[in-house]
Design a protein around this motif. Sequence first.
Motif, PDB file in Angstrom:
ATOM      1  N   VAL A 101       0.786  -1.225   0.000  1.00 34.24           N
ATOM      2  CA  VAL A 101       0.000   0.000   0.000  1.00 34.24           C
ATOM      3  C   VAL A 101       0.824   1.284   0.000  1.00 34.24           C
ATOM      4  CG1 VAL A 101      -1.986  -1.095   1.062  1.00 34.24           C
ATOM      5  CG2 VAL A 101      -0.227  -0.113   2.512  1.00 34.24           C
ATOM      6  N   GLY A 102       2.075   1.240   0.410  1.00 30.35           N
ATOM      7  CA  GLY A 102       2.861   2.461   0.441  1.00 30.35           C
ATOM      8  C   GLY A 102       3.203   2.952  -0.955  1.00 30.35           C
ATOM      9  N   ARG A 103       3.037   4.223  -1.220  1.00 29.77           N
ATOM     10  CA  ARG A 103       3.319   4.744  -2.550  1.00 29.77           C
ATOM     11  C   ARG A 103       4.237   5.961  -2.525  1.00 29.77           C
ATOM     12  NH1 ARG A 103       2.007   0.545  -3.481  1.00 29.77           N
ATOM     13  NH2 ARG A 103       0.485  -0.324  -4.938  1.00 29.77           N
ATOM     14  N   ASN A 104       4.092   6.833  -1.568  1.00 27.13           N
ATOM     15  CA  ASN A 104       4.913   8.041  -1.468  1.00 27.13           C
ATOM     16  C   ASN A 104       5.295   8.257  -0.014  1.00 27.13           C
ATOM     17  OD1 ASN A 104       4.470   9.373  -4.325  1.00 27.13           O
ATOM     18  ND2 ASN A 104       2.460   8.713  -3.597  1.00 27.13           N
ATOM     19  N   LEU A 105       6.476   8.807   0.195  1.00 28.25           N
ATOM     20  CA  LEU A 105       6.950   9.090   1.548  1.00 28.25           C
ATOM     21  C   LEU A 105       7.394  10.537   1.640  1.00 28.25           C
ATOM     22  CD1 LEU A 105       8.008   8.119   4.404  1.00 28.25           C
ATOM     23  CD2 LEU A 105      10.203   7.765   3.262  1.00 28.25           C
ATOM     24  N   LEU A 106       6.946  11.230   2.681  1.00 27.55           N
ATOM     25  CA  LEU A 106       7.415  12.578   2.976  1.00 27.55           C
ATOM     26  C   LEU A 106       7.668  12.667   4.468  1.00 27.55           C
ATOM     27  CD1 LEU A 106       7.920  15.588   2.189  1.00 27.55           C
ATOM     28  CD2 LEU A 106       5.498  15.994   2.733  1.00 27.55           C
ATOM     29  N   VAL A 107       8.902  12.960   4.863  1.00 31.21           N
ATOM     30  CA  VAL A 107       9.224  13.163   6.271  1.00 31.21           C
ATOM     31  C   VAL A 107       8.877  14.603   6.638  1.00 31.21           C
ATOM     32  CG1 VAL A 107      11.061  13.122   8.003  1.00 31.21           C
ATOM     33  CG2 VAL A 107      11.064  11.446   6.146  1.00 31.21           C
ATOM     34  N   SER A 108       8.258  14.791   7.790  1.00 38.21           N
ATOM     35  CA  SER A 108       7.837  16.118   8.218  1.00 38.21           C
ATOM     36  C   SER A 108       9.032  17.030   8.436  1.00 38.21           C
ATOM     37  CB  SER A 108       7.014  16.032   9.505  1.00 38.21           C
ATOM     38  OG  SER A 108       7.811  15.535  10.571  1.00 38.21           O
ATOM     39  N   ARG A 109       8.768  18.326   8.526  1.00 35.85           N
ATOM     40  CA  ARG A 109       9.839  19.309   8.674  1.00 35.85           C
ATOM     41  C   ARG A 109      10.649  19.106   9.944  1.00 35.85           C
ATOM     42  NH1 ARG A 109       9.282  24.570   5.892  1.00 35.85           N
ATOM     43  NH2 ARG A 109       7.867  24.283   4.133  1.00 35.85           N
ATOM     44  N   ASP A 110      10.002  18.655  11.015  1.00 33.08           N
ATOM     45  CA  ASP A 110      10.745  18.462  12.265  1.00 33.08           C
ATOM     46  C   ASP A 110      11.378  17.081  12.369  1.00 33.08           C
ATOM     47  OD1 ASP A 110       8.603  16.795  12.771  1.00 33.08           O
ATOM     48  OD2 ASP A 110       7.869  17.899  14.516  1.00 33.08           O
ATOM     49  N   GLY A 111      11.132  16.217  11.377  1.00 28.08           N
ATOM     50  CA  GLY A 111      11.740  14.906  11.373  1.00 28.08           C
ATOM     51  C   GLY A 111      11.197  13.941  12.400  1.00 28.08           C
ATOM     52  N   ARG A 112      10.029  14.224  12.976  1.00 24.69           N
ATOM     53  CA  ARG A 112       9.473  13.365  14.019  1.00 24.69           C
ATOM     54  C   ARG A 112       8.187  12.667  13.590  1.00 24.69           C
ATOM     55  NH1 ARG A 112      11.978  13.878  18.885  1.00 24.69           N
ATOM     56  NH2 ARG A 112      13.525  15.559  19.014  1.00 24.69           N
ATOM     57  N   SER A 113       7.750  12.888  12.376  1.00 30.32           N
ATOM     58  CA  SER A 113       6.611  12.172  11.822  1.00 30.32           C
ATOM     59  C   SER A 113       6.820  12.088  10.315  1.00 30.32           C
ATOM     60  CB  SER A 113       5.286  12.871  12.158  1.00 30.32           C
ATOM     61  OG  SER A 113       5.215  14.153  11.547  1.00 30.32           O
ATOM     62  N   PHE A 114       5.996  11.302   9.657  1.00 27.10           N
ATOM     63  CA  PHE A 114       6.118  11.180   8.210  1.00 27.10           C
ATOM     64  C   PHE A 114       4.754  10.884   7.599  1.00 27.10           C
ATOM     65  CE2 PHE A 114       6.725   6.960   9.917  1.00 27.10           C
ATOM     66  CZ  PHE A 114       6.036   6.114   9.051  1.00 27.10           C
ATOM     67  N   TYR A 115       4.616  11.258   6.350  1.00 27.49           N
ATOM     68  CA  TYR A 115       3.393  11.043   5.592  1.00 27.49           C
ATOM     69  C   TYR A 115       3.624   9.900   4.612  1.00 27.49           C
ATOM     70  CZ  TYR A 115       2.546  15.863   7.166  1.00 27.49           C
ATOM     71  OH  TYR A 115       2.406  17.004   7.906  1.00 27.49           O
ATOM     72  N   LEU A 116       2.603   9.043   4.482  1.00 27.61           N
ATOM     73  CA  LEU A 116       2.691   7.903   3.588  1.00 27.61           C
ATOM     74  C   LEU A 116       1.368   7.772   2.839  1.00 27.61           C
ATOM     75  CD1 LEU A 116       4.803   5.635   3.027  1.00 27.61           C
ATOM     76  CD2 LEU A 116       3.470   4.203   4.591  1.00 27.61           C
ATOM     77  N   THR A 117       1.440   7.663   1.522  1.00 33.19           N
ATOM     78  CA  THR A 117       0.240   7.423   0.730  1.00 33.19           C
ATOM     79  C   THR A 117      -0.157   5.965   0.880  1.00 33.19           C
ATOM     80  OG1 THR A 117       0.957   9.065  -0.872  1.00 33.19           O
ATOM     81  CG2 THR A 117      -0.769   7.549  -1.569  1.00 33.19           C
ATOM     82  N   VAL A 118      -1.412   5.712   1.193  1.00 34.80           N
ATOM     83  CA  VAL A 118      -1.907   4.346   1.344  1.00 34.80           C
ATOM     84  C   VAL A 118      -3.195   4.185   0.531  1.00 34.80           C
ATOM     85  CG1 VAL A 118      -0.907   4.157   3.648  1.00 34.80           C
ATOM     86  CG2 VAL A 118      -3.284   4.869   3.395  1.00 34.80           C
ATOM     87  N   ALA A 119      -3.607   2.937   0.348  1.00 38.40           N
ATOM     88  CA  ALA A 119      -4.791   2.665  -0.461  1.00 38.40           C
ATOM     89  C   ALA A 119      -5.843   1.869   0.298  1.00 38.40           C
ATOM     90  CB  ALA A 119      -4.392   1.912  -1.733  1.00 38.40           C
ATOM     91  N   GLU A 120      -5.689   1.712   1.595  1.00 37.52           N
ATOM     92  CA  GLU A 120      -6.633   0.956   2.402  1.00 37.52           C
ATOM     93  C   GLU A 120      -7.065   1.803   3.600  1.00 37.52           C
ATOM     94  OE1 GLU A 120      -4.609  -2.507   3.655  1.00 37.52           O
ATOM     95  OE2 GLU A 120      -4.365  -3.345   1.660  1.00 37.52           O
ATOM     96  N   PRO A 121      -8.320   1.904   3.941  1.00 36.24           N
ATOM     97  CA  PRO A 121      -9.470   1.324   3.239  1.00 36.24           C
ATOM     98  C   PRO A 121      -9.902   2.137   2.019  1.00 36.24           C
ATOM     99  CG  PRO A 121     -10.217   2.525   5.146  1.00 36.24           C
ATOM    100  CD  PRO A 121      -8.730   2.592   5.173  1.00 36.24           C
ATOM    101  N   SER A 122      -9.369   3.352   1.872  1.00 43.61           N
ATOM    102  CA  SER A 122      -9.606   4.150   0.679  1.00 43.61           C
ATOM    103  C   SER A 122      -8.331   4.942   0.408  1.00 43.61           C
ATOM    104  CB  SER A 122     -10.792   5.105   0.875  1.00 43.61           C
ATOM    105  OG  SER A 122     -10.530   6.023   1.925  1.00 43.61           O
ATOM    106  N   TYR A 123      -8.192   5.454  -0.794  1.00 39.55           N
ATOM    107  CA  TYR A 123      -6.972   6.172  -1.153  1.00 39.55           C
ATOM    108  C   TYR A 123      -6.856   7.421  -0.298  1.00 39.55           C
ATOM    109  CZ  TYR A 123      -3.139   6.289  -4.471  1.00 39.55           C
ATOM    110  OH  TYR A 123      -1.903   6.208  -5.042  1.00 39.55           O
ATOM    111  N   GLN A 124      -5.747   7.557   0.417  1.00 35.48           N
ATOM    112  CA  GLN A 124      -5.576   8.664   1.346  1.00 35.48           C
ATOM    113  C   GLN A 124      -4.094   8.812   1.695  1.00 35.48           C
ATOM    114  OE1 GLN A 124      -6.826   7.240   5.565  1.00 35.48           O
ATOM    115  NE2 GLN A 124      -7.937   5.922   4.133  1.00 35.48           N
TER     116      GLN A 124
END
Length: 348
Positions: free
Chosen positions: A316-339
């Motif tokens: 399900v992982g498609r894109n990765l972005l680490v937050s500006r402070d380096g303490r969280s990250f964003y991940l594109t997923v497709a379950e249960p809906s694209y988000q």
Amino acid sequence: MNAGMPRFSLTLGACLALMAPQAVTAQVSTRLVPIQRFGWEDPAGPDGRATPAQRRLDGGMLSQVVDLAEGADGSLYVLDRGGFKVVAFDAKGNVKRVIGHGEGEGPGEWVAPTSLTLSDAGELFVLDQKQSRVTVFDTTGKLSRTFPIASTYGYQIRARGTRLYISQFIFKADAPIVLVYDFKGTLVERLFPPSAEDVSFGRTGNTYRMATMRDGRIAVANPNPGTWAYLDDARRPLGRVLVEKNVVRQPAPDRGWMASAALRGFGEWHDGRALILYDRVKPEAMNTPERPRWNIFLGLVGQAGGAADVIDVGEVGRNLLVSRDGRSFYLTVAEPSYQVVRFRLAAP
């Protein structure tokens, strides 16, 4: 996996099933904790969307996310290639605006948008690979200007200071890996032209993934053999290790990391380690009828190389972005809906 490397069977599907307020406990040394979602379907449906921006989402907020950018105020900009739009969310996850004029070749329109970036002043730059063009929007989402780029293979765009760095999805001798422009569209510099020897022996490979590191500098990742380097150190060899201990390598002389892995994104964690998202072939012992041989993995990599923690995130992982402070990250997923989901990592 490599001997001595922790393994996880935890999937993002399991994470999303336990979204809030619970946290998902990894089996060995790390918890993957989902803390925020962007772009899930509103249960009220299209009729329940109150603003014009929300009503532009055509029955589903996101369809094919190809890139992410985080604003200084915690907002998130999501480039939806399938919807030919950029969806801007505020820091709470609410839709702030939808940017772009849809599919086409006119001003503010796109044919194949591949990447986006934000300047320090909040201007939004979107790269269209098919049109070899950059479209610029002001801080309100209004079309500002467009300019062409000297490439037919532009892949990712990143801003730093007054410069735009555009990586190339191409690999041939003397073709620059990164083009540098100013914000008006003037070509300033060409970086990392590989030599014929580099091409022949696979020493660099298609080097097109970029990330903004914690000190604000732009780094370019070199999937083969798995290194990254700062763009302002362009005269130096590509050499900071991403993944050194990949179990499947090409035979000599190439020994290429890309033999079994494709890099999907990377960034820098708050403690200096690299966080990477990549494909690879699973060891035979991990294959099951329900889980395919190819999988996507999230790895935390020490500065000396080699992954310290590796999380199997399924398909399900498609894109990765680490937050500006380096303490969280964003991940594109497709379950249960694209988000897009924001995660943090925590000790057990």
